[in-house]
Design a protein around this motif. Structure first.
Motif, mmCIF file in Angstrom:
data_model
loop_
_atom_site.group_PDB
_atom_site.id
_atom_site.type_symbol
_atom_site.label_atom_id
_atom_site.label_comp_id
_atom_site.label_asym_id
_atom_site.label_seq_id
_atom_site.Cartn_x
_atom_site.Cartn_y
_atom_site.Cartn_z
ATOM 1 N N TYR A 196 0.836 -1.190 0.000
ATOM 2 C CA TYR A 196 0.000 0.000 0.000
ATOM 3 C C TYR A 196 0.875 1.245 0.000
ATOM 4 N N ILE A 197 0.755 2.023 -1.076
ATOM 5 C CA ILE A 197 1.461 3.296 -1.202
ATOM 6 C C ILE A 197 0.403 4.345 -1.551
ATOM 7 N N GLU A 198 0.287 5.357 -0.723
ATOM 8 C CA GLU A 198 -0.814 6.293 -0.815
ATOM 9 C C GLU A 198 -0.910 6.958 -2.189
ATOM 10 N N ASP A 199 0.191 7.551 -2.691
ATOM 11 C CA ASP A 199 0.097 8.269 -3.958
ATOM 12 C C ASP A 199 -0.184 7.321 -5.124
ATOM 13 N N LYS A 200 0.390 6.097 -5.084
ATOM 14 C CA LYS A 200 0.107 5.115 -6.134
ATOM 15 C C LYS A 200 -1.353 4.661 -6.077
ATOM 16 N N TYR A 201 -1.882 4.564 -4.862
ATOM 17 C CA TYR A 201 -3.282 4.190 -4.691
ATOM 18 C C TYR A 201 -4.197 5.246 -5.314
ATOM 19 N N GLN A 202 -3.870 6.527 -5.108
ATOM 20 C CA GLN A 202 -4.671 7.595 -5.698
ATOM 21 C C GLN A 202 -4.603 7.555 -7.231
ATOM 22 N N GLU A 203 -3.426 7.229 -7.771
ATOM 23 C CA GLU A 203 -3.299 7.082 -9.224
ATOM 24 C C GLU A 203 -4.195 5.945 -9.724
ATOM 25 N N ASP A 204 -4.260 4.866 -8.964
ATOM 26 C CA ASP A 204 -5.074 3.731 -9.386
ATOM 27 C C ASP A 204 -6.561 4.059 -9.347
ATOM 28 N N LEU A 205 -6.961 4.908 -8.423
ATOM 29 C CA LEU A 205 -8.365 5.334 -8.414
ATOM 30 C C LEU A 205 -8.694 6.097 -9.702
ATOM 31 N N GLU A 206 -7.763 6.923 -10.159
ATOM 32 C CA GLU A 206 -7.962 7.637 -11.422
ATOM 33 C C GLU A 206 -8.002 6.667 -12.596
ATOM 34 N N LYS A 207 -7.201 5.609 -12.532
ATOM 35 C CA LYS A 207 -7.189 4.621 -13.619
ATOM 36 C C LYS A 207 -8.512 3.882 -13.701
ATOM 37 N N ILE A 208 -9.124 3.639 -12.553
ATOM 38 C CA ILE A 208 -10.445 2.989 -12.573
ATOM 39 C C ILE A 208 -11.438 3.849 -13.338
ATOM 40 N N VAL A 209 -11.432 5.139 -13.052
ATOM 41 C CA VAL A 209 -12.344 6.060 -13.738
ATOM 42 C C VAL A 209 -12.021 6.112 -15.230
ATOM 43 N N ASN A 210 -10.730 6.176 -15.588
ATOM 44 C CA ASN A 210 -10.338 6.215 -17.005
ATOM 45 C C ASN A 210 -10.752 4.947 -17.733
ATOM 46 N N ASP A 211 -10.602 3.807 -17.074
ATOM 47 C CA ASP A 211 -10.999 2.552 -17.723
ATOM 48 C C ASP A 211 -12.504 2.483 -17.919
ATOM 49 N N TYR A 212 -13.264 3.084 -17.015
ATOM 50 C CA TYR A 212 -14.710 3.189 -17.234
ATOM 51 C C TYR A 212 -15.002 4.022 -18.480
ATOM 52 N N LYS A 213 -14.253 5.129 -18.618
ATOM 53 C CA LYS A 213 -14.466 6.003 -19.771
ATOM 54 C C LYS A 213 -14.119 5.311 -21.083
ATOM 55 N N TYR A 267 -18.567 4.613 -20.117
ATOM 56 C CA TYR A 267 -19.143 5.197 -18.902
ATOM 57 C C TYR A 267 -18.454 6.524 -18.583
ATOM 58 N N ARG A 268 -18.890 7.547 -19.297
ATOM 59 C CA ARG A 268 -18.242 8.841 -19.199
ATOM 60 C C ARG A 268 -18.419 9.477 -17.839
ATOM 61 N N ASP A 269 -19.565 9.237 -17.189
ATOM 62 C CA ASP A 269 -19.879 9.892 -15.929
ATOM 63 C C ASP A 269 -19.430 9.082 -14.714
ATOM 64 N N ALA A 270 -18.695 8.007 -14.928
ATOM 65 C CA ALA A 270 -18.258 7.180 -13.798
ATOM 66 C C ALA A 270 -17.380 7.987 -12.861
ATOM 67 N N ARG A 271 -17.513 7.727 -11.564
ATOM 68 C CA ARG A 271 -16.703 8.436 -10.583
ATOM 69 C C ARG A 271 -16.589 7.609 -9.308
ATOM 70 N N ILE A 272 -15.629 7.972 -8.498
ATOM 71 C CA ILE A 272 -15.443 7.340 -7.198
ATOM 72 C C ILE A 272 -16.233 8.144 -6.179
ATOM 73 N N LEU A 273 -17.258 7.526 -5.606
ATOM 74 C CA LEU A 273 -18.068 8.234 -4.615
ATOM 75 C C LEU A 273 -17.352 8.330 -3.269
ATOM 76 N N GLY A 274 -16.553 7.337 -2.979
ATOM 77 C CA GLY A 274 -15.839 7.347 -1.711
ATOM 78 C C GLY A 274 -14.986 6.107 -1.573
ATOM 79 N N ASP A 275 -14.035 6.174 -0.672
ATOM 80 C CA ASP A 275 -13.184 5.019 -0.414
ATOM 81 C C ASP A 275 -12.704 5.080 1.021
ATOM 82 N N SER A 276 -12.351 3.920 1.537
ATOM 83 C CA SER A 276 -11.839 3.842 2.898
ATOM 84 C C SER A 276 -10.683 2.867 2.947
#
Length: 901
Positions: free
Chosen positions: A244-261, A265-274
Motif C-alpha cells: 500500500y502506497i498512498e500516492d500510487k493508490y490515488q493514481e489507481d483510483l484515477e485509472k479505474i475512472v479512465n478505464d470506465y471512460k 461510462y463517461r460519468d463514472a466516478r469514485i463516490l468514496g473510499d476507505s
C-alpha cells in the motif's frame, strides 16, 4: 510587562556588581537589558547608541553581525523599543543563531552601550545512520544535504525525518519511523555536533482485501485489473507485489475512472473510499464505492476550421465512427497522444507538415439520451519554418559529426517527426547521454512563422579499455583491448589534438592483443560512418592474426614446432537507404581467411600440413528503428536478413567429389607408369592422369586395389583447399514499453548453413553452437555462438551422426525479456531483467523441428559504463536435458561482457 521585569530585577544580583536586567518577550524570544552598578535607567527613554559589543562564542565577524542587526553608532534608540525588536527579528531570520539577547552594558549621560549576546546554532560534524544500507545512507545524506559544516536547525531535522519516512512509505513500508538525535562531541572544540539517525523500517504493509461497491456493469475482477500498483496479497503477483502506497493508490483510483471512460461510462466516478489498517495483520482493507452512470455512444462528429485536410481525411485519422461506444481516452489519443511523441494522431499530422502553431480540441456539443455529438475544432495557424539550428554541449565531438545527423534544416518546414528522429539519431551515435538530449525552442515567432531549435547535449565517455591478466591452463594469459568510438584519423599527425588521443570525428578504432603460452592473437579494426563526408555510407575494415601452438594441457607442455596460423582480412560498405524508408541499411562486405597448418592436428582438419582458404561475400538488409538510447531502447524494432556466400568452386574446379575417395585408391604397384583402376585392370598412367589430377592419389605401393584405402588427409586437403558454402540468417528484435519504464524485448532468430554440392557436403566451419552466455569462444573455425541461458556453453549443439563434424547447420531461437531501468545516468546505466527463452540447433535441415525446443527462464542484471562497456550477470534455469543427459540442465550462472543479449 513592567511587573515581570521588576520581579526579575529583584533576583539578579551577582557578587558586588548589582545588575539591572530588563527582560521582555518579543515573538517568543526573551530580550534582556542589563545595567551595571545600579545606574539610573528610565524605561522608554530615548538614548544615543554609542556602541554595540558582540559577545559569545561565534565564528562570524562581529561587525558583520551588527550590520545585519541594522544598528549603527550614533542612532537614536528607545530601550526597550522597536529598534531592539526589529534587530532580533532580522538576526532570527538568518537561521544561524539559537539565542539572541541584548544587555545594557553602561549608560553615560544620554549615550547607551549595549552588549549583543548570541549563541550560534551547532553544525554537523558527523552523520551516522542505523538500520539503513550503505547505499541508502549515501543517498539520504546527499538528498538532504547532511554534509560536514551544515547548520543543524529544527527545520533540518524535521524535513530530513519526513523525507526518509516518505521514501520508505513509497516502497510499501507504511509504518517506517525515523528518530534523529544530536550530541556534542566533548573532543570537539568547535560548536559541532554528531547526528544519529535511527531508522525503523518495519514490515511492508500488505493489502489483504479490496472490495468494490456500486459496480453493476463491470465485474470487480476487471476493476482490480485496472489498479496496476495496488494489488491484493497473492503469491501469483510476481512482478507487482502487494503493498500500500498512498500516492500510487490515488493514481489507481484515477485509472479505474479512465478505464470506465474507455468502455463508454463517461460519468463514472469514485463516490468514496476507505482504507482500514489492521495492526495485527500489518495489512490494510480497502473499500471503494463507485458510481457507473449510463453507457454512452459517439454521435455525429464534425470538423470545424480545417482547410488543409479534408473532413474525410481527418475522420480516417480519427478512426472513430457514429455508433461506436464512447471512449474518451481513445478520443484524446487520436487527437494528441501525449504518451507517444511520434504517434499517429491529428495533432502530429499538422505538426509534421509545418503547422507548429496549430491546435485541435474536441468539444461536446450535444448529448441526447446516451449519445454524444462532438465538434473537432481545428486552429491551423500559419506554416512555421526552421530558422536557426544550433547544438551546444559538444566539447569533444566536432560540429559536423552532429550536424550531418540533424534532420531539421534551416529554411525547411517545421516537422515534429523530424525533430523526434533527430533526437534518436544523436542518441544512436553513442557519444552523448541519450537521456539528456534536449531540443529547446528559441525565438518562436508566430508572426514571421519561424522557430529556432537549440539542441542541448551532454557528452559521455566514448572509449573503452579492456585490461586483464590471469593464470589459466598452466600459463599466464594477458589481454589488452582498446576501443575508441569517437576517433579522428585526420588528426593523427596533429600533436595538439592528442587529449590523450585525437578524437571528435565519429570514427571507430579497436585494437586487441591477447597472448599466453599456447597462443597469441592480434586484431585491428577501423570504421568511418560517413565515407567521403557527404553521404551516410559506412566504410569498415579489419585485420586479425592468430597463432596457436600444439599443447598438452594436462602436462602443461607447449610444442612451438607445431602450430596453425590464421590470417583474416575484411572490407565492407554499408549504405543508408531512402526506399522503402530511411530506416533501412544495405551492407556488403568481402572477407578472406587463410589457415596455414604446420605439423598441427587441431581436429577440424585430418591433415597436419597444408592450407585452407575462405573467400566470402556477405550482403545484409536491416531496418533499425529502435529508440534513441542504444543501451536501453524503449520502442522500435530491428529486423535483418543476411546472406554469406562463397564461390561454387565445385562447378568449375574439375573435381568429382562423389568419387574423390575412390580416386585415391589407385595405387602405384609397378615400377613403370601403370595403375590399377576400379576393376583391378592395369591402365596406362597417361590415361589415368588425364582423368584424375596427380594430387588425388596415394603413392604407397600395395599388391591390389582391394587392399588400398583412401587417405583422409588428402581427401580433406582437396575438399577444404577453398571452403564452399552459403549461410542465411534472420533476426527480428522488438522493444515495447508496457508501463512507464517497464520494457518488453521480443527476439526471434533463425540461421541455416548449406552446401552447393551435396557430394562435397556441409563444411565443418561457420557452424552454430547453441547454449550458454553466447560469448565468443574459439574463432579458429569461424563458429557462431548462440546464447541460450540456463544451459552450459555449447551444450545444445548436436554431434554429427557420422562423427566427422561437430556443430549445427540449422537453429532457431525465441526470447522474451522484461527490462526495468534502475538508473540511466551517463556515468553508469543499470537495468534489471527477467527472461524466458526457447531454442534448439540441428545437424541438418532434415532434422529440423521448429517447435521441439529447449526452454529456460531466469533473471539478470546489466551495467553499462562508458569506460568498460556492457557488463552483466544472468541466473538461468534450463528445464530440459541436453543431448546425452537425462536430468534437466538446472541452474546456470552466466557472465556477460560486451553484448546486450
Amino acid at each position: 510587562m513592567e511587573k515581570q521585569v521588576n520581579k526579575l530585577n529583584n533576583f539578579l544580583v551577582l557578587h558586588k556588581s548589582i545588575k539591572l536586567v530588563l527582560t521582555f518577550l518579543i515573538l517568543g524570544t526573551f530580550t534582556q537589558i542589563k545595567a551595571q552598578d545600579r545606574v539610573p535607567f528610565d524605561q522608554g527613554k530615548k538614548y544615543i547608541l554609542a556602541d554595540v559589543k558582540v559577545v559569545g562564542d561565534i565564528s562570524f565577524n562581529p561587525q558583520t553581525v551588527v550590520t545585519f542587526a541594522g544598528l549603527e553608532k550614533g542612532q537614536e534608540i528607545t530601550v526597550p523599543g522597536e529598534q531592539i525588536s526589529s534587530s532580533i527579528k532580522k538576526l532570527g531570520k538568518l537561521g544561524l543563531f539559537d539565542e539572541i539577547s541584548f544587555y545594557v552594558n553602561r549608560i553615560e549621560n544620554d549615550s547607551i552601550y549595549l552588549d549583543l549576546n548570541i549563541k550560534e546554532l551547532p553544525k554537523i560534524n558527523e552523520v551516522k545512520f542505523v538500520g539503513v544500507s550503505k547505499s541508502k545512507t549515501e543517498s539520504f545524506i546527499k538528498d538532504n544535504g547532511l554534509t560536514n559544516g551544515k547548520i543543524v536547525t529544527e527545520n533540518l531535522i524535521t524535513t530530513t525525518k519526513n523525507y526518509i519516512e516518505k521514501k520508505y512509505k513509497k516502497d510499501g513500508f507504511f509504518n517506517a519511523k525515523v528518530y534523529i538525535t544530536t550530541s556534542k562531541d566533548t573532543a570537539l572544540t568547535k560548536n559541532q555536533v554528531n547526528m544519529l539517525v535511527k531508522v525503523d523500517v518495519g514490515e511492508k504493509v500488505k493489502i489483504y482485501k479490496i472490495d468494490f461497491e456500486g459496480n453493476k456493469n463491470v465485474p470487480s475482477s476487471k476493476l482490480l485489473g485496472s489498479m496496476k500498483n495496488t494489488k491484493e496479497k497473492n503469491f501469483l503477483h510476481v512482478l507487482k507485489r502487494s503493498k500500500y502506497i498512498e500516492d500510487k493508490y490515488q493514481e489507481d483510483l484515477e485509472k479505474i475512472v479512465n478505464d470506465y471512460k474507455k468502455i463508454g461510462y463517461r460519468d463514472a466516478r469514485i463516490l468514496g473510499d476507505s482504507v482500514a489498517y489492521n495492526k495485527e495483520k500489518n495489512a490494510v482493507y480497502i473499500k471503494i464505492k463507485v458510481e457507473e452512470g449510463i453507457k454512452y455512444y459517439f454521435g455525429n462528429i464534425k470538423f470545424i476550421g480545417n482547410t488543409v485536410y479534408s473532413d474525410e481525411g481527418l475522420r480516417s485519422m480519427l478512426g472513430i465512427h457514429t455508433g461506436d461506444v464512447y471512449n474518451g481516452v481513445l478520443l484524446q489519443e487520436r487527437i494528441a497522444d501525449k504518451s507517444k511523441p511520434d504517434g499517429e494522431d491529428i495533432t502530429n499530422l499538422y505538426q509534421n507538415n509545418g503547422y507548429l502553431f496549430s491546435s485541435i480540441n474536441a468539444v461536446e456539443t450535444k448529448t441526447t439520451d446516451n449519445v454524444i455529438d462532438f465538434e473537432i475544432r481545428v486552429t491551423e495557424g500559419p506554416i512555421a519554418y526552421f530558422n536557426k539550428i544550433t547544438v551546444v554541449g559538444n566539447d569533444k565531438t566536432n560540429d559536423e559529426v552532429i550536424y550531418r545527423e540533424l534532420r531539421t534544416k534551416p529554411g525547411e518546414k517545421y516537422n515534429k517527426g523530424e525533430l523526434v528522429r533527430t533526437i534518436r539519431e544523436i542518441g544512436q551515435l553513442g557519444f552523448f547521454d541519450p537521456e539528456k538530449i534536449d531540443p529547446q525552442f528559441k525565438n518562436v515567432d508566430s508572426g514571421a512563422g519561424t522557430v529556432d531549435i537549440e539542441y542541448h547535449v551532454v557528452e559521455k565517455g566514448a572509449s573503452q579499455i579492456e585490461l586483464q591478466g590471469g593464470y589459466g591452463g598452466g600459463g599466464f594469459v594477458g589481454t589488452l583491448g582498446l576501443s575508441f568510438n569517437n576517433f579522428s584519423a585526420r588528426n593523427l599527425f596533429n600533436k595538439d589534438a592528442y587529449h590523450p588521443l585525437p578524437m571528435g570525428d565519429g570514427q571507430k578504432v579497436a585494437l586487441r592483443l591477447q597472448a599466453s603460452s599456447y597462443y597469441k592473437t592480434y586484431s585491428l579494426s577501423f570504421s568511418e560512418p560517413w565515407f567521403g563526408g557527404k553521404k551516410p555510407i559506412q566504410f569498415s575494415s579489419s585485420f586479425a592474426f592468430s597463432q596457436q601452438y600444439s599443447s598438452n594441457y594436462q602436462m602443461q607442455k607447449v610444442d612451438k614446432s607445431k602450430y596453425i596460423n590464421i590470417t583474416s582480412l575484411s572490407v565492407g560498405m554499408a549504405k543508408r537507404l531512402t526506399v522503402p524508408d530511411d530506416f533501412f541499411t544495405l551492407s556488403q562486405s568481402i572477407s578472406y581467411q587463410q589457415y596455414d597448418l604446420h605439423n598441427y592436428l587441431y581436429g577440424l582438419f585430418t591433415f597436419a600440413n597444408g592450407t585452407s582458404r575462405n573467400l566470402s561475400y556477405s550482403v545484409g538488409l536491416t531496418r533499425n528503428s529502435k529508440g534513441f538510447n542504444p543501451i536501453f531502447p524503449t520502442y522500435g524494432a530491428e529486423f535483418g536478413i543476411t546472406g554469406e556466400f562463397t564461390l561454387p568452386y565445385s562447378l568449375f574446379n574439375g573435381v568429382d567429389y562423389a568419387t574423390l575417395g575412390d580416386q585415391q585408391k589407385y595405387k602405384y604397384i609397378y615400377s613403370g607408369n601403370s595403375y590399377v583402376d576400379n576393376n583391378d585392370r592395369v591402365v596406362n598412367a597417361g590415361d589415368y592422369l588425364d582423368k584424375y589430377p596427380s594430387s588425388a592419389y596415394v603413392s604407397n605401393k600395395v599388391d591390389n586395389y582391394q587392399d588400398a584405402a583412401a587417405d583422409p588427409a588428402k581427401v580433406d586437403q582437396e575438399k577444404y583447399r577453398w571452403l564452399e558454402y552459403y549461410k542465411v540468417q534472420f533476426t527480428g528484435d522488438w522493444f515495447t514499453t508496457l508501463y512507464k519504464k517497464l520494457v518488453l524485448r521480443t527476439l526471434m532468430q533463425f540461421g541455416f548453413l548449406g552446401a552447393y554440392n551435396q557430394d562435397r557436403g556441409v563444411i565443418p566451419f561457420e557452424r552454430y553452437y547453441m547454449g550458454g552466455d553466447g560469448m565468443a569462444g574459439s574463432s579458429i573455425d569461424g563458429r557462431q555462438n548462440i546464447q541460450l541461458r540456463g544451459y552450459e556453453n555449447g551444450a545444445l549443439t548436436p554431434a554429427s551422426s557420422s562423427g566427422d563434424a561437430y556443430g549445427a547447420t540449422v537453429y532457431n531461437k525465441f526470447s522474451l525479456e522484461l527490462r526495468y531501468p534502475i538508473t540511466l545516468k551517463s556515468s553508469a546505466s543499470i537495468y534489471a531483467l527477467t527472461f524466458a527463452e526457447a531454442g534448439q540447433s540441428y545437424e541438418s535441415l532434415s532434422d529440423y523441428q521448429p517447435f521441439n525446443l529447449a526452454r529456460s527462464t531466469g533473471v539478470g542484471l546489466r551495467v553499462f559504463m562508458p569506460a568498460f562497456g556492457l557488463l552483466g550477470i544472468d541466473f538461468g534455469y534450463g528445464f530440459d536435458a541436453v543431448p546425452g543427459a537425462i536430468k534437466p540442465s538446472g541452474w546456470q550462472t552466466h557472465f556477460i561482457i560486451g553484448q546486450q543479449f
